[in-house]
Design a protein around this motif. Structure first.
Motif, PDB file in Angstrom:
ATOM      1  N   LEU A  66       0.976  -1.591 -16.341  1.00  2.66           N
ATOM      2  CA  LEU A  66      -0.305  -1.289 -15.693  1.00  2.66           C
ATOM      3  C   LEU A  66      -0.896  -2.529 -15.029  1.00  2.66           C
ATOM      4  O   LEU A  66      -1.457  -2.450 -13.942  1.00  2.66           O
ATOM      5  N   ASP A  67      -0.744  -3.697 -15.653  1.00  2.00           N
ATOM      6  CA  ASP A  67      -1.244  -4.945 -15.063  1.00  2.00           C
ATOM      7  C   ASP A  67      -0.611  -5.207 -13.703  1.00  2.00           C
ATOM      8  O   ASP A  67      -1.295  -5.606 -12.762  1.00  2.00           O
ATOM      9  N   LYS A  68       0.688  -4.975 -13.578  1.00  2.00           N
ATOM     10  CA  LYS A  68       1.372  -5.178 -12.293  1.00  2.00           C
ATOM     11  C   LYS A  68       0.846  -4.200 -11.241  1.00  2.00           C
ATOM     12  O   LYS A  68       0.609  -4.582 -10.092  1.00  2.00           O
ATOM     13  N   GLU A  72      -1.296  -5.267  -7.708  1.00  2.00           N
ATOM     14  CA  GLU A  72      -0.922  -4.864  -6.349  1.00  2.00           C
ATOM     15  C   GLU A  72      -2.009  -4.013  -5.702  1.00  2.00           C
ATOM     16  O   GLU A  72      -2.344  -4.196  -4.535  1.00  2.00           O
ATOM     17  N   ALA A  73      -2.601  -3.089  -6.461  1.00  2.00           N
ATOM     18  CA  ALA A  73      -3.669  -2.247  -5.914  1.00  2.00           C
ATOM     19  C   ALA A  73      -4.901  -3.089  -5.564  1.00  2.00           C
ATOM     20  O   ALA A  73      -5.513  -2.885  -4.521  1.00  2.00           O
ATOM     21  N   ALA A  74      -5.234  -4.037  -6.424  1.00  2.00           N
ATOM     22  CA  ALA A  74      -6.401  -4.892  -6.150  1.00  2.00           C
ATOM     23  C   ALA A  74      -6.183  -5.715  -4.894  1.00  2.00           C
ATOM     24  O   ALA A  74      -7.105  -5.898  -4.089  1.00  2.00           O
ATOM     25  N   ASP A 139      -1.104   9.355 -10.141  1.00  2.00           N
ATOM     26  CA  ASP A 139       0.005   8.443 -10.394  1.00  2.00           C
ATOM     27  C   ASP A 139      -0.524   7.020 -10.398  1.00  2.00           C
ATOM     28  O   ASP A 139      -1.238   6.618  -9.489  1.00  2.00           O
ATOM     29  N   GLN A 140      -0.181   6.260 -11.431  1.00  2.00           N
ATOM     30  CA  GLN A 140      -0.678   4.890 -11.511  1.00  2.00           C
ATOM     31  C   GLN A 140       0.197   3.977 -10.669  1.00  2.00           C
ATOM     32  O   GLN A 140       1.112   3.326 -11.157  1.00  2.00           O
ATOM     33  N   SER A 141      -0.121   3.979  -9.375  1.00  2.00           N
ATOM     34  CA  SER A 141       0.559   3.153  -8.378  1.00  2.00           C
ATOM     35  C   SER A 141      -0.415   2.947  -7.231  1.00  2.00           C
ATOM     36  O   SER A 141      -1.473   3.575  -7.187  1.00  2.00           O
ATOM     37  N   VAL A 142      -0.047   2.076  -6.311  1.00  2.00           N
ATOM     38  CA  VAL A 142      -0.903   1.860  -5.144  1.00  2.00           C
ATOM     39  C   VAL A 142      -1.049   3.162  -4.364  1.00  2.00           C
ATOM     40  O   VAL A 142      -2.137   3.519  -3.913  1.00  2.00           O
ATOM     41  N   TYR A 143       0.050   3.905  -4.242  1.00  2.00           N
ATOM     42  CA  TYR A 143       0.005   5.199  -3.556  1.00  2.00           C
ATOM     43  C   TYR A 143      -0.958   6.154  -4.270  1.00  2.00           C
ATOM     44  O   TYR A 143      -1.749   6.847  -3.633  1.00  2.00           O
ATOM     45  N   GLY A 144      -0.905   6.183  -5.609  1.00  2.00           N
ATOM     46  CA  GLY A 144      -1.792   7.052  -6.377  1.00  2.00           C
ATOM     47  C   GLY A 144      -3.256   6.701  -6.155  1.00  2.00           C
ATOM     48  O   GLY A 144      -4.096   7.585  -5.985  1.00  2.00           O
TER      49      GLY A 144
END
Length: 160
Positions: A66-68, A72-74, A139-144
């Motif tokens: 989750l930190d990674k 990236e999202a931040a 989804d826990q990603s930048v896309y999500g």
């Protein structure tokens, strides 16, 4: 023989041009995640008027992944969306007020407005805010995060 084998040069070329798809670490620069230090600091952050994504975490194997994702999202949504990470063992009072028992979890806080004052006399030094809080269940990603922000009407931050 030329410096390095053909395979080494090919892999090097792929990594330099296809970092995202090969899983090669991106250079995200300095961390854009704001560490939670106090509720006062958090309220000041909300008062800036930007959405704040808060990750409530404990030490576990999933938190490392989750930190990674948060880093990236931040970096992707900076400065339009703020990301905060709360280490719940350090700040149990703040985490317990969320009334969740499964960690880690993410919530999005936005649209702070000064709350209407109640009829009773209150301390003039205390300012109350009304904040919308939504659970993040994508989804826990930048896309999500991008899809979540689109669904909830955060169109002003669109990245190119």
């Amino acid at each position: 023989m030329v410096d390095g084998s053909f395979l080494d040069r090919m892999v090097s070329q792929l990594r330099s041009t296809c970092r995202y798809y090969t899983g090669y670490p991106k250079d995200l620069g300095p961390s854009r995640i704001i560490p939670f230090t106090s509720e006062r600091q958090f309220v000041q952050l909300l008062h800036e008027g930007r959405p704040v994504v808060v990750a409530f975490t404990i030490k576990c194997t999933y938190t490392h992944h989750l930190d990674k994702v948060l880093e990236e999202a931040a970096a992707t949504f900076h400065p339009h969306v703020k990301f905060v990470r709360v280490e719940c063992p350090k700040y149990p009072g703040f985490c317990l007020t969320r009334q969740k028992n499964e960690y880690p979890f993410i919530e999005v806080f936005y649209n702070p407005e000064q709350a209407a004052s109640p009829g009773k006399a209150v301390d003039p030094n205390v300012t109350k805010y009304s904040v919308k809080v939504l659970p993040f269940n994508y989804d826990q990603s930048v896309y999500g995060f991008r899809e979540y922000f689109k669904k909830h009407g955060f169109k002003y931050f669109e990245t190119n």
